[in-house]
Scaffold this motif. Structure first.
Motif, PDB file in Angstrom:
ATOM      1  N   SER A 155      30.303  51.040  40.326  1.00 25.40           N
ATOM      2  CA  SER A 155      29.810  50.663  41.655  1.00 25.40           C
ATOM      3  C   SER A 155      30.897  50.702  42.724  1.00 25.40           C
ATOM      4  N   ALA A 156      32.145  50.934  42.336  1.00 24.47           N
ATOM      5  CA  ALA A 156      33.278  50.868  43.275  1.00 24.47           C
ATOM      6  C   ALA A 156      33.234  52.001  44.289  1.00 24.47           C
ATOM      7  N   ASP A 157      33.894  51.785  45.410  1.00 26.39           N
ATOM      8  CA  ASP A 157      34.156  52.852  46.378  1.00 26.39           C
ATOM      9  C   ASP A 157      35.270  53.700  45.763  1.00 26.39           C
ATOM     10  N   LEU A 158      34.903  54.805  45.157  1.00 28.35           N
ATOM     11  CA  LEU A 158      35.854  55.586  44.364  1.00 28.35           C
ATOM     12  C   LEU A 158      36.964  56.191  45.195  1.00 28.35           C
ATOM     13  N   GLU A 176      48.460  42.560  24.711  1.00 30.52           N
ATOM     14  CA  GLU A 176      49.230  41.444  25.280  1.00 30.52           C
ATOM     15  C   GLU A 176      48.763  41.134  26.705  1.00 30.52           C
ATOM     16  N   LYS A 177      48.894  39.866  27.102  1.00 33.49           N
ATOM     17  CA  LYS A 177      48.468  39.464  28.444  1.00 33.49           C
ATOM     18  C   LYS A 177      49.324  40.173  29.496  1.00 33.49           C
ATOM     19  N   PRO A 178      48.690  40.875  30.435  1.00 30.42           N
ATOM     20  CA  PRO A 178      49.466  41.659  31.412  1.00 30.42           C
ATOM     21  C   PRO A 178      49.964  40.819  32.584  1.00 30.42           C
ATOM     22  N   LEU A 179      51.004  41.321  33.243  1.00 31.11           N
ATOM     23  CA  LEU A 179      51.517  40.665  34.444  1.00 31.11           C
ATOM     24  C   LEU A 179      50.517  40.761  35.583  1.00 31.11           C
ATOM     25  N   ALA A 180      49.808  41.893  35.656  1.00 28.89           N
ATOM     26  CA  ALA A 180      48.826  42.083  36.725  1.00 28.89           C
ATOM     27  C   ALA A 180      47.566  42.736  36.171  1.00 28.89           C
ATOM     28  N   LEU A 181      46.462  42.556  36.866  1.00 36.53           N
ATOM     29  CA  LEU A 181      45.204  43.223  36.539  1.00 36.53           C
ATOM     30  C   LEU A 181      44.501  43.570  37.841  1.00 36.53           C
ATOM     31  N   TYR A 182      43.942  44.781  37.892  1.00 41.71           N
ATOM     32  CA  TYR A 182      43.252  45.248  39.096  1.00 41.71           C
ATOM     33  C   TYR A 182      41.840  45.701  38.733  1.00 41.71           C
ATOM     34  N   LEU A 183      40.898  45.327  39.576  1.00 45.91           N
ATOM     35  CA  LEU A 183      39.500  45.678  39.348  1.00 45.91           C
ATOM     36  C   LEU A 183      38.906  46.233  40.628  1.00 45.91           C
ATOM     37  N   PHE A 184      38.268  47.395  40.514  1.00 50.20           N
ATOM     38  CA  PHE A 184      37.533  47.974  41.637  1.00 50.20           C
ATOM     39  C   PHE A 184      36.047  47.955  41.298  1.00 50.20           C
ATOM     40  N   THR A 185      35.295  47.175  42.061  1.00 49.83           N
ATOM     41  CA  THR A 185      33.859  47.019  41.823  1.00 49.83           C
ATOM     42  C   THR A 185      33.176  46.432  43.048  1.00 49.83           C
ATOM     43  N   LYS A 186      31.871  46.632  43.120  1.00 46.48           N
ATOM     44  CA  LYS A 186      31.040  45.944  44.109  1.00 46.48           C
ATOM     45  C   LYS A 186      30.043  45.022  43.424  1.00 46.48           C
ATOM     46  N   ASN A 187      30.175  44.899  42.110  1.00 46.48           N
ATOM     47  CA  ASN A 187      29.235  44.133  41.309  1.00 46.48           C
ATOM     48  C   ASN A 187      29.794  42.733  41.041  1.00 46.48           C
ATOM     49  N   PRO A 188      29.160  41.688  41.592  1.00 46.72           N
ATOM     50  CA  PRO A 188      29.683  40.322  41.412  1.00 46.72           C
ATOM     51  C   PRO A 188      29.728  39.886  39.952  1.00 46.72           C
ATOM     52  N   LYS A 189      28.778  40.335  39.127  1.00 43.55           N
ATOM     53  CA  LYS A 189      28.777  39.943  37.722  1.00 43.55           C
ATOM     54  C   LYS A 189      29.968  40.553  36.980  1.00 43.55           C
ATOM     55  N   VAL A 190      30.265  41.812  37.303  1.00 42.78           N
ATOM     56  CA  VAL A 190      31.441  42.456  36.711  1.00 42.78           C
ATOM     57  C   VAL A 190      32.712  41.723  37.140  1.00 42.78           C
ATOM     58  N   CYS A 236      44.385  41.784  41.826  1.00 44.48           N
ATOM     59  CA  CYS A 236      43.584  42.076  43.019  1.00 44.48           C
ATOM     60  C   CYS A 236      42.201  42.562  42.620  1.00 44.48           C
ATOM     61  N   ILE A 237      41.251  42.306  43.476  1.00 51.23           N
ATOM     62  CA  ILE A 237      39.923  42.907  43.392  1.00 51.23           C
ATOM     63  C   ILE A 237      39.825  43.912  44.533  1.00 51.23           C
ATOM     64  N   ASN A 238      39.590  45.152  44.197  1.00 42.83           N
ATOM     65  CA  ASN A 238      39.482  46.251  45.163  1.00 42.83           C
ATOM     66  C   ASN A 238      40.789  46.535  45.912  1.00 42.83           C
TER      67      ASN A 238
END
Length: 455
Positions: free
Chosen positions: A222-225, A358-372, A385-387
């Motif tokens: 659903s992300a703005d690719l 292993e637990k990462p230092l950072a995580l990034y998610l690109f989505t428009k879906n609130p459940k995701v 960050c998100i988006n």
């Protein structure tokens, strides 16, 4: 290494004298530091260009400007952080006043890395000074020009018995870690972080470890690719990928993989063009790391890029696809301009893929879906960050740090002040009233009253 031992002893004596603890002293020290950076700004930029070929714009945006921002924020808020914090006394303490007072640890050692050699030396130093500590900074020998400028800058404004810089390599690091400090702040690799923690344990010295790891970037259908690709390219290839919070690999939903790769190539070309003719594109720090990256590159399937120059130590922004999770490039933190791209079918598959690592230092998610968004934000990681990518660390209003193998402790802004201070809990009891309930002899009536108060 007698000089290091004498320096540590000199700083401990100065700290015990007590002059660093006054708020006025600390604010003046921070002001002096800010003015010194301003005077030496051109030299800092020149040093960063010599060490990493960073452009003046990138040096200011990602290093010098960040330090200015942190200094301004800390100077503004320090008088408020430094006050006693009154807390409500419990009925068992009546009548009394309860409060928390902070104090500096004492003598602090800061071991900083080479990838952002100025910022990652100065930002912990700001916190240590704000808290009232004496401090020794040990910059990385790999960024020797920046290390030299930092040494010059600190020595021109502070006596070494208060704040000093020790230059050198492994021998100096070892000798410093053999000394007794009251706090150690380390930024670097997991392997060296374990050594720092082991050495600190000999003196029961508390530590902050800012490490790294393989930080994932999830692209959901659903992300703005186009925007996602643009921001991934920025976050990944800034400083030629030599950034601890850079997206280490992309997990892209199968349904959008082709479109995402098209956008990824487009923005890589648009931002960087021919990197061998681009004087603003940073180089790999040294031959050792260059050869390590070539080893990872040669074991991957190049989808885009892949060219390099040994003469300039430059590696082209490179997309590796398809990639299997068992390949060498997925076994260690890349720390360079290579981005492996993997696919997943459902968001639960992406969740499971990250959870087993292993637990990462950072995580990034690109989505428009609130459940995701809700599902992925429940994963354990240092920050993210998100988006968007990497910008979560560009603020003094939130702490930055790792979790698990990606580090321990947090800093930036108030978190830096808290990192370099010990909080003392104090109860001031009244001398006018002395309730006899707590004193022997005890009986059923006292027990009944105690049970009423302590529940």
């Amino acid at each position: 290494m007698q000089e290091i031992r004498e320096l540590v002893e000199e700083q401990r004596k100065f700290y015990n004298f007590g002059g660093t603890k006054s708020l006025d002293f600390r604010l003046k020290a921070l002001t002096c530091l800010q003015k010194a950076i301003k005077r030496n700004e051109r030299l800092i930029q020149e040093a960063l260009r010599k060490d990493l070929k960073k452009s003046n714009c990138e040096s200011y945006m990602a290093e010098i400007g960040m330090v200015y921002s942190e200094l301004s924020y800390v100077r503004k808020h320090l008088p408020f952080w430094d006050r006693d914090k009154t807390v409500l006394s419990s009925p068992a303490q009546f009548p009394a006043r309860s409060f928390v007072r902070t104090e500096p640890y004492g003598l602090v050692l800061i071991l900083s890395p080479w990838n952002y050699p100025f910022m990652l030396s100065m930002e912990p130093l700001i916190g240590a000074i704000a808290a009232g500590n004496c401090c020794i900074v040990k910059p990385s020998a790999y960024a020797s020009h920046t290390s030299s400028v930092i040494c010059r800058l600190i020595s021109e404004i502070f006596p070494q018995k208060y704040a000093a810089v020790v230059e050198g390599g492994r021998d100096e690091n070892t000798e410093l870690l053999n000394q007794r400090f009251d706090y150690i702040f380390f930024t670097g690799s997991v392997a060296v972080g374990k050594i720092v923690m082991e050495k600190a344990s000999e003196h029961l010295t508390p530590v902050s470890l800012e490490l790294g790891g393989k930080s994932p970037c999830i692209i959901e259908e659903s992300a703005d690719l186009n925007l996602a690709a643009k921001r991934v390219v920025f976050g990944k290839f800034l400083n030629s990928g030599q950034t601890c919070v850079a997206p280490d690999y992309c997990l892209v939903q199968e349904s959008v993989i082709d479109k995402f790769l098209e956008h990824l190539i487009h923005w890589t070309k648009k931002m960087y063009g021919n990197i061998f003719e681009n004087s603003d594109y940073p180089r790999i720090i040294n031959e050792k790391h260059f050869e390590r990256l070539l080893g990872l590159l040669n074991h991957g399937e190049v989808f885009f890029g892949g060219n390099y120059s040994r003469d300039t130590l430059k590696i082209e922004p490179t997309i590796l696809y398809p990639v299997n999770e068992s390949e060498p490039v997925m076994q260690e933190e890349i720390f360079g301009p290579l981005i492996p791209v993997l696919t997943y079918k459902t968001i639960s598959d992406a969740d499971a893929f990250i959870s087993k690592r292993e637990k990462p230092l950072a995580l990034y998610l690109f989505t428009k879906n609130p459940k995701v968004e809700q599902e992925i934000m429940n994963l354990s990681f240092g920050g993210g960050c998100i988006n968007d990518t990497i910008i979560h660390l560009a603020t003094s209003r939130m702490g930055f740090g790792g979790v698990g193998s990606s580090g321990m402790g947090s800093y930036h802004g108030k978190k830096s002040y808290e990192t370099f201070t010990h909080s003392k809990s104090i109860v001031k009891s009244s001398s006018r009233i002395d309730i006899p309930l707590r004193y022997p002899p005890y009986g059923k009536r006292k027990e009944k009253l105690i049970r009423m108060m302590l529940r």
